[in-house]
Design a protein around this motif. Structure first.
Motif, PDB file in Angstrom:
ATOM      1  N   VAL A   1       6.747 133.161  62.096  1.00  0.00           N
ATOM      2  CA  VAL A   1       6.910 134.582  61.761  1.00  0.00           C
ATOM      3  C   VAL A   1       5.958 135.098  60.784  1.00  0.00           C
ATOM      4  O   VAL A   1       5.916 134.316  59.719  1.00  0.00           O
ATOM      5  N   ASP A   2       5.377 136.211  61.029  1.00  0.00           N
ATOM      6  CA  ASP A   2       4.394 136.685  60.246  1.00  0.00           C
ATOM      7  C   ASP A   2       5.015 137.745  59.110  1.00  0.00           C
ATOM      8  O   ASP A   2       5.497 138.721  59.875  1.00  0.00           O
ATOM      9  N   LEU A   3       5.287 137.465  57.977  1.00  0.00           N
ATOM     10  CA  LEU A   3       6.258 138.004  57.119  1.00  0.00           C
ATOM     11  C   LEU A   3       5.422 139.595  56.915  1.00  0.00           C
ATOM     12  O   LEU A   3       5.984 140.670  56.749  1.00  0.00           O
ATOM     13  N   LEU A   4       4.261 139.794  56.992  1.00  0.00           N
ATOM     14  CA  LEU A   4       3.585 141.121  56.690  1.00  0.00           C
ATOM     15  C   LEU A   4       3.718 142.072  57.986  1.00  0.00           C
ATOM     16  O   LEU A   4       3.587 143.415  57.785  1.00  0.00           O
ATOM     17  N   SER A   5       4.264 141.553  59.199  1.00  0.00           N
ATOM     18  CA  SER A   5       4.564 142.358  60.178  1.00  0.00           C
ATOM     19  C   SER A   5       5.689 143.131  60.064  1.00  0.00           C
ATOM     20  O   SER A   5       5.880 144.156  60.956  1.00  0.00           O
TER      21      SER A   5
ATOM     22  N   SER B   1       5.946 145.154  57.432  1.00  0.00           N
ATOM     23  CA  SER B   1       5.341 146.266  56.475  1.00  0.00           C
ATOM     24  C   SER B   1       5.287 147.298  57.215  1.00  0.00           C
ATOM     25  O   SER B   1       4.576 147.432  58.233  1.00  0.00           O
ATOM     26  N   ARG B   2       5.838 148.563  56.419  1.00  0.00           N
ATOM     27  CA  ARG B   2       5.742 150.056  57.187  1.00  0.00           C
ATOM     28  C   ARG B   2       4.420 150.659  56.554  1.00  0.00           C
ATOM     29  O   ARG B   2       4.218 151.626  55.963  1.00  0.00           O
TER      30      ARG B   2
ATOM     31  N   ASP C   1      -0.370 150.652  57.146  1.00  0.00           N
ATOM     32  CA  ASP C   1      -1.400 150.220  58.017  1.00  0.00           C
ATOM     33  C   ASP C   1      -1.952 149.230  57.199  1.00  0.00           C
ATOM     34  O   ASP C   1      -2.741 148.223  58.006  1.00  0.00           O
ATOM     35  N   ASP C   2      -2.237 148.970  56.043  1.00  0.00           N
ATOM     36  CA  ASP C   2      -2.953 148.062  55.362  1.00  0.00           C
ATOM     37  C   ASP C   2      -2.012 146.765  55.120  1.00  0.00           C
ATOM     38  O   ASP C   2      -1.332 146.605  54.191  1.00  0.00           O
ATOM     39  N   ARG C   3      -1.912 145.680  56.134  1.00  0.00           N
ATOM     40  CA  ARG C   3      -1.191 144.476  55.858  1.00  0.00           C
ATOM     41  C   ARG C   3      -1.803 143.694  54.734  1.00  0.00           C
ATOM     42  O   ARG C   3      -1.102 142.805  54.383  1.00  0.00           O
ATOM     43  N   TYR C   4      -2.780 143.975  54.074  1.00  0.00           N
ATOM     44  CA  TYR C   4      -3.389 143.019  52.935  1.00  0.00           C
ATOM     45  C   TYR C   4      -2.986 143.721  51.722  1.00  0.00           C
ATOM     46  O   TYR C   4      -3.671 143.396  50.676  1.00  0.00           O
ATOM     47  N   SER C   5      -2.517 144.584  51.519  1.00  0.00           N
ATOM     48  CA  SER C   5      -2.215 145.531  50.277  1.00  0.00           C
ATOM     49  C   SER C   5      -0.844 144.793  49.285  1.00  0.00           C
ATOM     50  O   SER C   5      -0.175 144.276  50.123  1.00  0.00           O
ATOM     51  N   THR C   6      -0.961 145.276  48.198  1.00  0.00           N
ATOM     52  CA  THR C   6       0.141 144.885  47.511  1.00  0.00           C
ATOM     53  C   THR C   6       1.306 145.537  47.952  1.00  0.00           C
ATOM     54  O   THR C   6       2.443 144.969  48.033  1.00  0.00           O
ATOM     55  N   GLN C   7       1.493 146.834  48.551  1.00  0.00           N
ATOM     56  CA  GLN C   7       2.717 147.476  49.085  1.00  0.00           C
ATOM     57  C   GLN C   7       3.111 146.689  50.182  1.00  0.00           C
ATOM     58  O   GLN C   7       4.349 146.707  50.505  1.00  0.00           O
ATOM     59  N   ALA C   8       2.193 146.341  50.962  1.00  0.00           N
ATOM     60  CA  ALA C   8       2.385 145.466  52.212  1.00  0.00           C
ATOM     61  C   ALA C   8       3.403 144.164  51.924  1.00  0.00           C
ATOM     62  O   ALA C   8       4.577 143.987  52.452  1.00  0.00           O
ATOM     63  N   ILE C   9       3.015 143.220  50.841  1.00  0.00           N
ATOM     64  CA  ILE C   9       3.577 142.323  50.274  1.00  0.00           C
ATOM     65  C   ILE C   9       4.940 142.557  49.668  1.00  0.00           C
ATOM     66  O   ILE C   9       5.933 142.011  50.086  1.00  0.00           O
ATOM     67  N   MET C  10       4.946 143.919  49.157  1.00  0.00           N
ATOM     68  CA  MET C  10       6.478 144.263  48.620  1.00  0.00           C
ATOM     69  C   MET C  10       7.358 144.819  49.627  1.00  0.00           C
ATOM     70  O   MET C  10       8.305 144.374  49.398  1.00  0.00           O
TER      71      MET C  10
ATOM     72  N   ALA D   1      11.856 135.478  51.095  1.00  0.00           N
ATOM     73  CA  ALA D   1      11.581 136.670  51.754  1.00  0.00           C
ATOM     74  C   ALA D   1      12.486 136.473  52.834  1.00  0.00           C
ATOM     75  O   ALA D   1      13.223 137.338  53.348  1.00  0.00           O
ATOM     76  N   ALA D   2      12.463 135.453  53.625  1.00  0.00           N
ATOM     77  CA  ALA D   2      13.166 135.150  55.017  1.00  0.00           C
ATOM     78  C   ALA D   2      14.563 135.149  54.691  1.00  0.00           C
ATOM     79  O   ALA D   2      15.268 135.192  55.688  1.00  0.00           O
ATOM     80  N   SER D   3      14.966 134.809  53.490  1.00  0.00           N
ATOM     81  CA  SER D   3      16.663 134.296  53.195  1.00  0.00           C
ATOM     82  C   SER D   3      17.262 135.656  52.656  1.00  0.00           C
ATOM     83  O   SER D   3      18.481 135.568  52.445  1.00  0.00           O
ATOM     84  N   LEU D   4      16.446 136.791  52.247  1.00  0.00           N
ATOM     85  CA  LEU D   4      17.105 137.949  52.133  1.00  0.00           C
ATOM     86  C   LEU D   4      17.890 138.996  52.805  1.00  0.00           C
ATOM     87  O   LEU D   4      17.501 138.704  54.087  1.00  0.00           O
ATOM     88  N   ASP D   5      19.122 139.097  52.499  1.00  0.00           N
ATOM     89  CA  ASP D   5      19.994 139.552  53.337  1.00  0.00           C
ATOM     90  C   ASP D   5      19.563 140.941  54.017  1.00  0.00           C
ATOM     91  O   ASP D   5      19.698 141.438  55.254  1.00  0.00           O
ATOM     92  N   GLN D   6      18.938 141.750  53.128  1.00  0.00           N
ATOM     93  CA  GLN D   6      18.348 143.219  53.504  1.00  0.00           C
ATOM     94  C   GLN D   6      17.000 142.961  54.403  1.00  0.00           C
ATOM     95  O   GLN D   6      16.765 144.013  55.210  1.00  0.00           O
ATOM     96  N   MET D   7      16.535 141.799  54.614  1.00  0.00           N
ATOM     97  CA  MET D   7      15.180 141.528  55.359  1.00  0.00           C
ATOM     98  C   MET D   7      15.535 140.885  56.866  1.00  0.00           C
ATOM     99  O   MET D   7      14.758 140.801  57.591  1.00  0.00           O
ATOM    100  N   THR D   8      16.894 140.216  56.822  1.00  0.00           N
ATOM    101  CA  THR D   8      17.036 139.624  58.216  1.00  0.00           C
ATOM    102  C   THR D   8      16.856 140.538  59.417  1.00  0.00           C
ATOM    103  O   THR D   8      16.263 139.806  60.455  1.00  0.00           O
ATOM    104  N   ALA D   9      17.690 141.558  59.534  1.00  0.00           N
ATOM    105  CA  ALA D   9      17.448 142.326  60.754  1.00  0.00           C
ATOM    106  C   ALA D   9      15.994 142.795  60.927  1.00  0.00           C
ATOM    107  O   ALA D   9      15.506 142.613  62.291  1.00  0.00           O
ATOM    108  N   ARG D  10      15.319 143.025  59.850  1.00  0.00           N
ATOM    109  CA  ARG D  10      13.788 143.434  60.126  1.00  0.00           C
ATOM    110  C   ARG D  10      12.921 142.337  60.726  1.00  0.00           C
ATOM    111  O   ARG D  10      12.180 142.350  61.540  1.00  0.00           O
TER     112      ARG D  10
END
Length: 632
Positions: free
Chosen positions: A126-130, A132-133, A135-144, A186-195
């Protein structure tokens, strides 16, 4: 174990992590069943975070695997062949086990690197950056976004670990280990599971070797080109800057190293009244052609001279971003780029493309000036129904003339409705084609130019063809406006990167890409054609590459050697020029001043004309659609 175990201090998430995180490091050849089992015993949730490190030429050097309480770091470089093969089997189990799901930032890069460097496949990746909402997958915002949002993070520590999105693979053991653990978290966070469940999995074990190799090579080339980008650029500016409190206004004097966009981080170096050198940081707030306004972190004192430097790599262009996304989607199984006939013909020659129907009616060659036999055959190849044509011609053989003749032949024949797009890598090359068309009185074309290149920098280059120009900031917003701008033309000129501009879509609806002629094709890295093939696959019918991968501009002696040894003595160097073409300048009494990294002459006292031999190239060879050599 070459490095002693160490403990990771989790300082990225605000929520504490009560379990100690222990990291161990092993060479690939030193992996054993016990080491693997000890790690797998801690993966009760079936989740593994992975983080890589890359060495020279972007080759994988480290791989870190993380669970809730343990990180296993594997060193991949400098392994003996026998031990490497044994360790590789254990690594394969971690990558392919059906009971585990694997998460990483830039999983597309990791998955293809595993195959390219180690011939290993990965499953349930799984690509975690996918998620992100942005356009820039390599920004700090995408990581957050991938880590649950800014409110739950120590942003300063996150920026330090990932360096503002420029360090998505670690450079030290601790960085790689922590990045892997952050991926697990990141993969274990409850709020991230559905996404995360909505993100398509990458499974390279299902890929045909040839196709996977193509994507792996494409990703590697992208990374190598990205690595060549400088991390800072010294900006050349005029002396008439203005300081007003915490704002600095400057005028850039060179397009190549200009301040590019608002938001660019700037470092200003200046001398104090005591002669000391100091620096102040800033950020570009406004960029208008050559003019730039910079917001400063602190006010500047009265100063005499300054130097400014843009900090950070140049961001991805829209074309580069699309290329990355298309490759990612192909690995995720959501893009069919590998099934496009032009992609298959270029990158997968062992497959048989399914070409769309194209008119087989012969288009006669029509041109207002005479063509030699080789040029005529080249034009006939361009207007033929063959889907792909390659034209090779040394300097001086009339490649631009061939382009003009082909455009005129298509436009003035009964195939008039067929559209032609003329593209090149550089704006100057496209401008040269436009001027050639104008010189033979063919004016029914439009030239698309980016505002960044044209406004305040190169407007003078387009004086001869200004009525045909459409600048990017005036691109139409509606079909009616587009029809008014295009005025019925079926011939469009632009750079290859312009085809990735999102605002060009209204133009391409009215003038779809059918025949695309690429000038100076040898200057284009082949992966740059991926966005064009993906975006315009439904309309594209003919692709023509024109150029010369053996061309050079060189002194007579070197030119003679190349002409004899490379072109079988068919490329000639002659000197018919009798009038002066060069002047020598006597600068003994002139004044010079520094400008950037160069010196300029402020006054020239005298000119002494001298005649210097010129070089004119003889006629060379071309290529037909099947690659056969054409006559001289």
């Amino acid at each position: 174990m070459e490095h002693p175990p160490f403990t990771i201090d989790q300082n990225i998430f605000k929520a504490s992590h009560s379990t100690p995180i222990r990291a161990t490091t092993w060479p690939l050849g030193g992996l054993t069943r016990k080491i693997l089992d000890d790690f797998l015993d801690t993966t009760n949730d079936g989740v593994i975070g992975i983080a890589p490190a890359y060495g020279t030429n972007s080759v994988l050097s480290l791989l870190a695997f993380a669970s809730s309480s343990k990180v296993l770091v594997v060193q991949l470089a400098n392994q003996t062949k026998g031990k490497k093969a044994k360790g590789r089997n254990f690594l394969e189990e971690l990558l392919l086990s059906p009971s585990l799901c694997r998460y990483a930032f830039q999983m597309d890069v990791l998955a293809t690197s595993l195959y390219w460097d180690l011939k290993l496949r990965i499953r349930s990746a799984v690509d975690l950056l996918s998620v992100s909402r942005t356009d820039d997958r390599y920004s700090t915002q995408a990581i957050m976004n991938a880590l649950g949002g800014e409110v739950d993070l120590h942003k300063e520590n996150l920026n330090s670990l990932f360096r503002g999105g420029e360090n998505l693979d670690g450079s030290t053991l601790r960085e790689v280990a922590l990045q892997a653990w952050v991926a697990w978290r990141a993969a274990s966070l409850d709020q991230m599971t559905a996404r995360l469940n909505e993100v398509p999995r990458i499974d390279t074990s299902t890929f045909d070797e040839t196709r996977l190799a193509v994507f792996a090579k494409m990703v590697r080339e992208t990374r190598c080109l990205e690595a060549l980008k400088p991390t800072s650029i010294a900006n050349e500016i005029a002396d008439d800057y203005i300081v007003s409190g915490d704002k600095l206004q400057v005028t850039c004097t060179r397009f190549k190293n200009r301040v590019r966009a608002p938001g660019d981080r700037i470092q200003i170096e200046f001398s104090t009244s005591q002669g000391q050198r100091r620096t102040v940081s800033g950020k570009a707030s406004t960029v208008n052609g050559r003019g730039v306004e910079i917001n400063l972190s602190d006010s500047l004192p009265p100063i005499g001279s300054i130097k400014i430097t843009t900090i950070g790599k140049e961001p991805l262009t829209e074309g580069e971003r699309q290329r990355v996304n298309i490759t990612l989607e192909a690995l995720q199984g959501t893009s069919t780029i590998a099934d496009k006939p032009f992609f298959q013909a270029i990158w997968l020659p062992q497959e048989t493309p399914s070409w769309s129907e194209w008119s087989t009616i012969r288009v006669p060659v029509f041109f207002t000036r005479p063509l030699n036999d080789s040029q005529t055959q080249a034009v006939e190849a361009i207007v033929s129904p063959e889907p792909i044509t390659i034209i090779q011609g040394p300097p001086g053989t009339g490649k631009t003339t061939v382009i003009a003749a082909a455009v005129m032949s298509i436009s003035l024949s009964f195939a008039r409705g067929r559209t032609v797009w003329l593209v090149a890598q550089s704006n100057v090359a496209v401008k040269n084609i436009a001027e050639k068309l104008a010189s033979v009185d063919f004016l029914d074309f439009k030239l698309l130019v980016s505002k960044d290149f044209h406004y305040d920098w190169h407007e003078h280059l387009y004086d001869k063809i200004n009525p045909n120009l459409i600048r990017s900031d005036t691109f139409p917003n509606s079909p009616v406006e587009a029809e008014r701008l295009l005025m019925g033309t079926t011939v469009i000129l632009c750079t290859l990167s312009m085809l990735s501009n999102l605002r060009i879509s209204i133009i391409t609806r009215l003038v779809p890409l059918e025949t695309v002629i690429v000038d100076e094709a040898s200057q284009v890295e082949m992966g740059n054609f991926v966005p064009m093939i993906s975006l315009y696959s439904t309309s594209l019918r003919k692709l023509v590459f024109i150029g010369d991968d053996k061309q050079y501009r060189m002194p007579r002696q070197l030119g003679l050697f190349i002409g004899n040894e490379v072109y079988d003595s068919k490329l000639k160097t002659i000197h018919p020029i009798a009038t002066p073409c060069c002047s020598f300048v006597d600068v003994k009494r002139s004044k010079e001043s520094s400008r950037g990294f160069s010196w300029i002459v402020c006054s020239v006292p005298s000119l002494s004309p001298r005649t210097k031999p010129g070089i004119e190239r003889g006629r060379g060879l071309g290529c037909d659609p099947r690659g056969a050599r054409l006559r001289e």
